[in-house]
Design an enzyme around this catalytic site. Structure first.
Site, PDB file in Angstrom:
ATOM      1  N   ASN A  11      -7.755  -2.841  -4.615  1.00 53.84           N
ATOM      2  CA  ASN A  11      -6.558  -2.477  -3.854  1.00 53.84           C
ATOM      3  C   ASN A  11      -7.003  -2.176  -2.428  1.00 53.84           C
ATOM      4  O   ASN A  11      -7.635  -1.159  -2.178  1.00 53.84           O
ATOM      5  CB  ASN A  11      -5.914  -1.243  -4.511  1.00 53.84           C
ATOM      6  CG  ASN A  11      -4.732  -0.714  -3.715  1.00 53.84           C
ATOM      7  OD1 ASN A  11      -4.304  -1.328  -2.742  1.00 53.84           O
ATOM      8  ND2 ASN A  11      -4.210   0.429  -4.133  1.00 53.84           N
ATOM      9  N   TRP A  12      -6.666  -3.092  -1.527  1.00 52.99           N
ATOM     10  CA  TRP A  12      -7.139  -2.941  -0.145  1.00 52.99           C
ATOM     11  C   TRP A  12      -6.250  -2.002   0.676  1.00 52.99           C
ATOM     12  O   TRP A  12      -6.501  -1.790   1.854  1.00 52.99           O
ATOM     13  CB  TRP A  12      -7.261  -4.322   0.521  1.00 52.99           C
ATOM     14  CG  TRP A  12      -8.395  -5.151  -0.044  1.00 52.99           C
ATOM     15  CD1 TRP A  12      -9.314  -4.748  -0.982  1.00 52.99           C
ATOM     16  CD2 TRP A  12      -8.735  -6.499   0.299  1.00 52.99           C
ATOM     17  NE1 TRP A  12     -10.198  -5.767  -1.242  1.00 52.99           N
ATOM     18  CE2 TRP A  12      -9.870  -6.853  -0.481  1.00 52.99           C
ATOM     19  CE3 TRP A  12      -8.198  -7.443   1.175  1.00 52.99           C
ATOM     20  CZ2 TRP A  12     -10.467  -8.119  -0.383  1.00 52.99           C
ATOM     21  CZ3 TRP A  12      -8.796  -8.705   1.259  1.00 52.99           C
ATOM     22  CH2 TRP A  12      -9.917  -9.028   0.486  1.00 52.99           C
ATOM     23  N   LYS A  13      -5.209  -1.484   0.072  1.00 50.44           N
ATOM     24  CA  LYS A  13      -4.323  -0.503   0.741  1.00 50.44           C
ATOM     25  C   LYS A  13      -3.981  -0.981   2.157  1.00 50.44           C
ATOM     26  O   LYS A  13      -3.842  -2.174   2.379  1.00 50.44           O
ATOM     27  CB  LYS A  13      -4.991   0.875   0.716  1.00 50.44           C
ATOM     28  CG  LYS A  13      -5.366   1.292  -0.720  1.00 50.44           C
ATOM     29  CD  LYS A  13      -5.741   2.741  -0.866  1.00 50.44           C
ATOM     30  CE  LYS A  13      -6.074   3.042  -2.332  1.00 50.44           C
ATOM     31  NZ  LYS A  13      -6.397   4.429  -2.589  1.00 50.44           N
ATOM     32  N   HIS A  97       1.949   2.880  -7.540  1.00 52.85           N
ATOM     33  CA  HIS A  97       0.723   3.574  -7.128  1.00 52.85           C
ATOM     34  C   HIS A  97       1.069   4.998  -6.682  1.00 52.85           C
ATOM     35  O   HIS A  97       2.128   5.229  -6.095  1.00 52.85           O
ATOM     36  CB  HIS A  97       0.055   2.797  -5.981  1.00 52.85           C
ATOM     37  CG  HIS A  97      -1.324   3.281  -5.690  1.00 52.85           C
ATOM     38  ND1 HIS A  97      -1.561   4.417  -4.951  1.00 52.85           N
ATOM     39  CD2 HIS A  97      -2.528   2.806  -6.073  1.00 52.85           C
ATOM     40  CE1 HIS A  97      -2.869   4.608  -4.882  1.00 52.85           C
ATOM     41  NE2 HIS A  97      -3.479   3.649  -5.554  1.00 52.85           N
ATOM     42  N   GLU A  99       0.142   6.704  -4.277  1.00 58.63           N
ATOM     43  CA  GLU A  99       0.430   6.861  -2.843  1.00 58.63           C
ATOM     44  C   GLU A  99       1.875   6.486  -2.548  1.00 58.63           C
ATOM     45  O   GLU A  99       2.511   7.061  -1.667  1.00 58.63           O
ATOM     46  CB  GLU A  99      -0.564   6.022  -2.015  1.00 58.63           C
ATOM     47  CG  GLU A  99      -1.937   6.680  -2.013  1.00 58.63           C
ATOM     48  CD  GLU A  99      -3.105   5.725  -1.867  1.00 58.63           C
ATOM     49  OE1 GLU A  99      -2.906   4.558  -1.492  1.00 58.63           O
ATOM     50  OE2 GLU A  99      -4.244   6.169  -2.143  1.00 58.63           O
ATOM     51  N   GLU A 169      -4.795   6.294 -12.887  1.00 58.19           N
ATOM     52  CA  GLU A 169      -5.464   6.782 -11.684  1.00 58.19           C
ATOM     53  C   GLU A 169      -5.123   8.251 -11.499  1.00 58.19           C
ATOM     54  O   GLU A 169      -4.049   8.585 -10.971  1.00 58.19           O
ATOM     55  CB  GLU A 169      -4.985   6.002 -10.449  1.00 58.19           C
ATOM     56  CG  GLU A 169      -5.243   4.517 -10.523  1.00 58.19           C
ATOM     57  CD  GLU A 169      -5.319   3.885  -9.143  1.00 58.19           C
ATOM     58  OE1 GLU A 169      -6.365   3.322  -8.833  1.00 58.19           O
ATOM     59  OE2 GLU A 169      -4.351   3.982  -8.373  1.00 58.19           O
ATOM     60  N   GLY A 175      -9.893   8.489  -3.729  1.00 57.48           N
ATOM     61  CA  GLY A 175     -10.427   8.648  -2.378  1.00 57.48           C
ATOM     62  C   GLY A 175     -11.135   9.966  -2.150  1.00 57.48           C
ATOM     63  O   GLY A 175     -11.422  10.339  -1.006  1.00 57.48           O
ATOM     64  N   SER A 215     -12.128   6.588  -7.256  1.00 58.22           N
ATOM     65  CA  SER A 215     -13.537   6.687  -6.863  1.00 58.22           C
ATOM     66  C   SER A 215     -14.479   5.887  -7.768  1.00 58.22           C
ATOM     67  O   SER A 215     -15.582   6.342  -8.062  1.00 58.22           O
ATOM     68  CB  SER A 215     -13.966   8.157  -6.763  1.00 58.22           C
ATOM     69  OG  SER A 215     -13.170   8.833  -5.792  1.00 58.22           O
ATOM     70  N   GLY A 236     -10.331   1.186  -4.937  1.00 55.80           N
ATOM     71  CA  GLY A 236      -9.839   1.294  -3.569  1.00 55.80           C
ATOM     72  C   GLY A 236     -10.990   1.099  -2.586  1.00 55.80           C
ATOM     73  O   GLY A 236     -11.398  -0.024  -2.302  1.00 55.80           O
ATOM     74  N   GLY A 237     -11.527   2.205  -2.101  1.00 55.55           N
ATOM     75  CA  GLY A 237     -12.551   2.183  -1.048  1.00 55.55           C
ATOM     76  C   GLY A 237     -13.678   1.183  -1.278  1.00 55.55           C
ATOM     77  O   GLY A 237     -14.039   0.431  -0.367  1.00 55.55           O
TER      78      GLY A 237
END
Ligand code: 13P
Length: 255
Positions: A11-13, A97, A99, A169, A175, A215, A236-237
């Site tokens: 997920n490149w957000k 998600h 977010e 998640e 994150g 993470s 993610g990251g």
């Protein structure tokens, strides 16, 4: 023991311009060419989808949207629909998600409508659920997940949900560098699978892939994925760099 092919999704957000997204995708294609024992998906921002689709053409990597609107078209400024995602080359879409739930007013009802739209368009929904830190600390983890899963999937028939992907998640692990330990994650994944069995069928429960997200990094991926009910990762990251994401994709090689 049912066998489920792991899915490793990135997920490149809200990261990467079109040029940057194409560069990462192109590098990734080369790095994961031999990973034929896992499915791989990346979800760039909407603006980069079509260009990344071209970069991924002929590769093993599927393309996903990060969200969608439940109507297929209309006067909804700023929104993107399921047929639009399909036309840009997507086969998957991330829905619900945390977010989006936290910052953009996403609710279990709107998540349900978005899953409906995804399924109607032939997209695989990657349906996200997870508790906040406060909910975990007050012992509400399982009731929160029960509600999210039941409401998100309310009204669907068994056949419609073949191919469904769920992503657990925990919000406190996103994150933050804090990963749920593998026993904590396994416990929740098992719980979700049992919910699917009770609400739908044992066959669907055995087939549904439940990804862990929060993470996930190259150094903890194999450990998490070794658990019975963890069928992949939503990253993610660590998905933003082809090098680290491909190390996660190749987690079996580091076992
Ligand atoms: P991080 O891997 O950066 O914690 O993000 C997880 C996530 O939200 C993936 O959807």
């Amino acid at each position: 023991m049912p066998t489920r092919t792991p899915l490793i999704a990135g997920n490149w957000k809200m990261y990467k311009t079109v040029t940057e997204a194409v560069a990462t995708a192109t590098e990734l294609v080369g790095r994961v060419a031999d990973a034929d024992d896992v499915e791989i998906m990346v979800a760039p921002s909407f603006t980069a989808l079509a260009a990344v689709a071209s970069a991924l053409a002929g590769s093993r990597i599927a393309l996903g949207g990060q969200n969608l609107h439940w109507e297929s078209e209309g006067a909804f400024t700023g929104e993107v629909s399921a047929p639009m995602l399909v036309s840009a080359g997507c086969s998957h879409v991330i829905i619900g998600h945390s977010e989006r739930r936290q910052y953009f007013g996403e609710t279990d009802e709107t998540v349900n409508r978005r899953i409906r739209a995804a399924l109607d368009a032939g997209l695989v929904p990657v349906f996200c659920v997870g508790e906040t830190e406060a909910q975990r600390e007050s012992g509400e983890t399982f009731s929160v997940l029960d509600k999210q899963v039941q409401m998100g999937l309310e009204g669907f028939s068994l056949n419609e949900l073949t191919g469904l992907v769920i992503a657990y998640e925990p919000v406190w692990a996103i994150g933050t560098g804090k990963t749920a330990n593998r026993e904590q994650a396994q416990e929740v994944h098992r719980f979700i699978r049992e919910l699917i069995e009770e609400s739908f069928s044992i066959d669907l429960a055995n087939a549904v892939r439940i990804l862990y997200g929060g993470s996930v990094k190259p150094d903890n991926a194999a450990d998490l994925m070794a658990m019975d009910d963890i069928d992949g990762a939503l990253v993610g990251g660590a998905s933003l760099k082809a090098e680290t994401f491909s190390q996660i994709v190749n987690f079996k090689r580091s076992l």
